[in-house]
Design an enzyme around this catalytic site. Structure first.
Site, PDB file in Angstrom:
ATOM      1  N   SER A  43     -33.232  86.279  14.859  1.00  0.00           N
ATOM      2  CA  SER A  43     -33.813  86.695  16.138  1.00  0.00           C
ATOM      3  C   SER A  43     -35.308  86.416  16.062  1.00  0.00           C
ATOM      4  CB  SER A  43     -33.519  88.170  16.426  1.00  0.00           C
ATOM      5  OG  SER A  43     -34.194  89.023  15.545  1.00  0.00           O
ATOM      6  N   HIS A 157     -27.234  90.173  14.625  1.00  0.00           N
ATOM      7  CA  HIS A 157     -26.950  90.316  13.196  1.00  0.00           C
ATOM      8  C   HIS A 157     -25.536  90.808  12.911  1.00  0.00           C
ATOM      9  CE1 HIS A 157     -31.543  90.739  12.221  1.00  0.00           C
ATOM     10  NE2 HIS A 157     -31.197  89.522  12.546  1.00  0.00           N
ATOM     11  N   GLU A 166     -31.243  96.928  14.957  1.00  0.00           N
ATOM     12  CA  GLU A 166     -31.413  97.614  13.673  1.00  0.00           C
ATOM     13  C   GLU A 166     -31.623  99.117  13.831  1.00  0.00           C
ATOM     14  OE1 GLU A 166     -34.595  95.613  11.541  1.00  0.00           O
ATOM     15  OE2 GLU A 166     -33.806  93.665  12.172  1.00  0.00           O
ATOM     16  N   GLU A 207     -27.665  92.146   7.452  1.00  0.00           N
ATOM     17  CA  GLU A 207     -28.667  92.799   6.601  1.00  0.00           C
ATOM     18  C   GLU A 207     -28.053  93.917   5.765  1.00  0.00           C
ATOM     19  OE1 GLU A 207     -32.131  93.719   8.966  1.00  0.00           O
ATOM     20  OE2 GLU A 207     -32.608  91.592   9.183  1.00  0.00           O
ATOM     21  N   ASP A 245     -35.215  98.951  15.539  1.00  0.00           N
ATOM     22  CA  ASP A 245     -35.649  97.639  16.009  1.00  0.00           C
ATOM     23  C   ASP A 245     -34.593  97.114  16.967  1.00  0.00           C
ATOM     24  OD1 ASP A 245     -36.496  95.113  16.566  1.00  0.00           O
ATOM     25  OD2 ASP A 245     -36.290  94.317  14.534  1.00  0.00           O
ATOM     26  N   GLU A 286     -39.679  99.230  16.965  1.00  0.00           N
ATOM     27  CA  GLU A 286     -40.134  97.834  16.891  1.00  0.00           C
ATOM     28  C   GLU A 286     -39.489  97.028  18.012  1.00  0.00           C
ATOM     29  OE1 GLU A 286     -39.250  96.118  13.046  1.00  0.00           O
ATOM     30  OE2 GLU A 286     -39.012  94.128  13.896  1.00  0.00           O
ATOM     31  N   ASP A 313     -43.079  92.576  16.605  1.00  0.00           N
ATOM     32  CA  ASP A 313     -42.537  91.548  15.704  1.00  0.00           C
ATOM     33  C   ASP A 313     -42.485  90.208  16.450  1.00  0.00           C
ATOM     34  OD1 ASP A 313     -41.028  89.930  14.040  1.00  0.00           O
ATOM     35  OD2 ASP A 313     -39.167  91.041  14.279  1.00  0.00           O
ATOM     36  N   LYS A 338     -44.146  89.103   8.361  1.00  0.00           N
ATOM     37  CA  LYS A 338     -43.160  88.209   7.745  1.00  0.00           C
ATOM     38  C   LYS A 338     -43.884  86.923   7.359  1.00  0.00           C
ATOM     39  CE  LYS A 338     -39.242  89.641  10.699  1.00  0.00           C
ATOM     40  NZ  LYS A 338     -38.654  89.436  12.061  1.00  0.00           N
ATOM     41  N   HIS A 366     -38.467  91.608   5.341  1.00  0.00           N
ATOM     42  CA  HIS A 366     -37.557  90.511   4.963  1.00  0.00           C
ATOM     43  C   HIS A 366     -37.160  89.748   6.232  1.00  0.00           C
ATOM     44  CE1 HIS A 366     -33.693  92.878   6.089  1.00  0.00           C
ATOM     45  NE2 HIS A 366     -34.688  93.159   6.887  1.00  0.00           N
ATOM     46  N   LYS A 389     -39.498  96.925   5.229  1.00  0.00           N
ATOM     47  CA  LYS A 389     -38.069  96.940   5.565  1.00  0.00           C
ATOM     48  C   LYS A 389     -37.409  95.743   4.907  1.00  0.00           C
ATOM     49  CE  LYS A 389     -37.692  94.559  10.071  1.00  0.00           C
ATOM     50  NZ  LYS A 389     -37.137  94.626  11.429  1.00  0.00           N
TER      51      LYS A 389
HETATM   52  P1  PGA Z   1     -34.631  88.049  11.915  1.00  0.00           P
HETATM   53  O1  PGA Z   1     -34.679  89.548  12.423  1.00  0.00           O
HETATM   54  O2  PGA Z   1     -35.004  87.990  10.477  1.00  0.00           O
HETATM   55  O3  PGA Z   1     -33.191  87.664  12.174  1.00  0.00           O
HETATM   56  O4  PGA Z   1     -35.567  87.265  12.793  1.00  0.00           O
HETATM   57  C1  PGA Z   1     -35.427  90.544  11.833  1.00  0.00           C
HETATM   58  C2  PGA Z   1     -36.206  91.343  12.841  1.00  0.00           C
HETATM   59  O5  PGA Z   1     -36.058  91.148  14.064  1.00  0.00           O
HETATM   60  O6  PGA Z   1     -37.015  92.168  12.434  1.00  0.00           O
HETATM   61 ZN    ZN Z   2     -37.758  92.711  14.522  1.00  0.00          ZN
END
Ligand code: PGA
Ligand code: ZN
Length: 420
Positions: A43, A157, A166, A207, A245, A286, A313, A338, A366, A389
């Site tokens: 995502s 996911h 999440e 995840e 999230d 988030e 994010d 990230k 991650h 996270k």
């Molecule tokens: P992604 O999602 O690693 O699949 O982009 C993680 C997030 O949205 O925090």
């Molecule tokens: Zn996110």
């Protein structure tokens, strides 16, 4: 002073979702050999640095990375081999200049970030220091971050009907890293029993969180509170709190949020979050709204920042300039971090410095596609940001990061918990 690069080599390996990614090895003049595994998201934000994929339908359905591997072994290796650099900053800027685009789309952010991470690790090995120490700015106290365990997976996911991506449990009240990891594992086990008792599936999402067939976020939140209590913890900031999230960009269509069977405006969504925050011990949210919904994000921040942390994010993509814009607008109060969203370790550290200067929190993260590389554990400690996270307390590529944090805690006496 400085260091000399004597070799750079990439190979195509598999990530945790069985998609190809890169492992990069950097060799230094003193004989140091350092490796890094490149993570990959599902995502993703539209402004992220660009991952280079081959697009050859005959290999891995088009997701091969032989082009990116070739760029590391060819152009990048030629540009770095035999050169002496003062520091990582100089090496990273050499990579940025060599690529020549704003978003690393020519050489591939997956190629560039692998080299940057391996070089950063090489410098630590060569100096005889743990990685976190070499990532620690001089004006920052290193600390062990509160782990955010993603125990229920939805969105892109998991193949269930849950739109929110999440649902995390965060042991904010734990006294140590080891006790926080224990709390995460115990809540995860309690949640599995609860789901089994209700006849719900306990299969896992990308995840490592459970992916039960539940549609309403409130129902999941109720189960989380029950699981926290039945594991013997207090739900809330003095015990185990909840972080969300929703990754709302994924369910934002035609100017509205298509979520849990309803079509909601930005303001309807904000009201829904206010109700969630009033009813459940949610401490952090988030991507509650979509990445392009800047006005909505400003209103969300105005209405909820006195109660919870608002993390950006997809809208911020670890980009120092975009984070500065969000700070000026008053959208969000924290940034997700990230390394592969921006593409070099140096720019990641810059993004975190921009946050610190504005009093913003940061959560190191991650990606949903991961490798066994534990780089982000050290980044979280060195940056002193206090939050990380890395998915569920299950599956090797997720627990590798948590286990690395427990190892760091055992070796060094560092503070644990939220910064500031
Ligand atoms: P992604 O999602 O690693 O699949 O982009 C993680 C997030 O949205 O925090
Ligand atoms: Zn996110």
């Amino acid at each position: 002073m400085g260091f000399t690069v004597t070799g750079v080599k990439a190979v195509e390996i598999l990530d945790s979702r069985s998609r190809p990614t890169l492992a990069v090895t950097v060799t230094l003049g003193d004989g140091t050999v350092a490796r890094a595994g490149v993570p990959s998201g599902a995502s993703t934000g539209s402004q992220e640095a660009v991952e280079l994929r081959d697009g050859d339908p005959k290999r891995f359905g088009g997701s091969g990375v032989l082009g990116a591997v070739g760029n590391v072994n060819g152009e990048i290796a030629e540009a770095l081999r035999g050169r002496t650099f003062t520091d990582l900053d100089e090496l990273d800027h050499t990579l940025i200049d060599l690529d020549g685009t704003d978003n690393k789309s020519r050489l591939g952010a997956n190629a560039v970030v692998g080299v940057s991470m391996a070089a950063a690790r090489g410098l630590a090995i060569a100096a005889g220091l743990p990685l976190w120490q070499t990532l620690n700015p001089t004006d920052v106290t290193p600390r062990l971050p509160v782990p955010h365990f993603n125990v229920v997976n939805g969105g892109v996911h998991a193949p269930n009907d849950l739109d929110f991506q999440e649902f995390m449990v965060a042991p904010l009240g734990a006294p140590t890293m080891a006790e926080a990891v224990r709390a995460g594992a115990e809540v995860y086990a309690a949640l599995r029993s609860l789901l089994m008792g209700k006849g719900l599936a306990t299969g896992l999402g990308d995840e490592g969180g459970f992916a039960p067939q539940i549609g309403q976020p409130e129902e999941v939140l109720g189960l989380l509170v029950q699981a926290i209590e039945s594991a013997g913890y207090r739900p809330g900031r003095d015990g185990v709190a909840i972080a969300l999230d929703p990754a709302a960009s994924e369910f934002y269509r035609d100017g509205a949020y298509q979520v849990a069977g309803e079509t909601l405006s930005s303001d309807d969504m904000i009201t829904r979050y206010e109700e969630l925050v009033a009813a459940f011990p949610v401490w952090s949210l988030e991507d509650g709204l979509a990445e392009g919904d800047w006005d909505g994000n400003v209103r969300l921040t105005e209405r909820l920042a006195d109660r919870i942390q608002l993390v950006g994010d997809d809208n911020l993509v670890t980009n120092p300039a975009i984070i500065a814009k969000a700070i000026a607008l008053g959208a969000d109060t924290a940034a997700l971090i990230k390394v592969n969203q921006i593409g070099t370790v140096t720019e990641t550290l810059e993004a975190m410095a921009v946050c610190r200067a504005a009093g913003w929190a940061q959560m190191v993260s991650h990606r949903s596609g991961e490798t066994e590389d534990t780089f982000i554990a050290d980044l979280a400690v060195g940056s002193g940001c206090g939050q990380l996270k890395s998915g569920a307390p299950a599956r090797g590529e997720r627990v590798a990061k948590y286990n690395r944090l427990v190892e760091i805690e055992t070796a060094e006496s560092l503070p644990f918990g939220l910064a500031g």
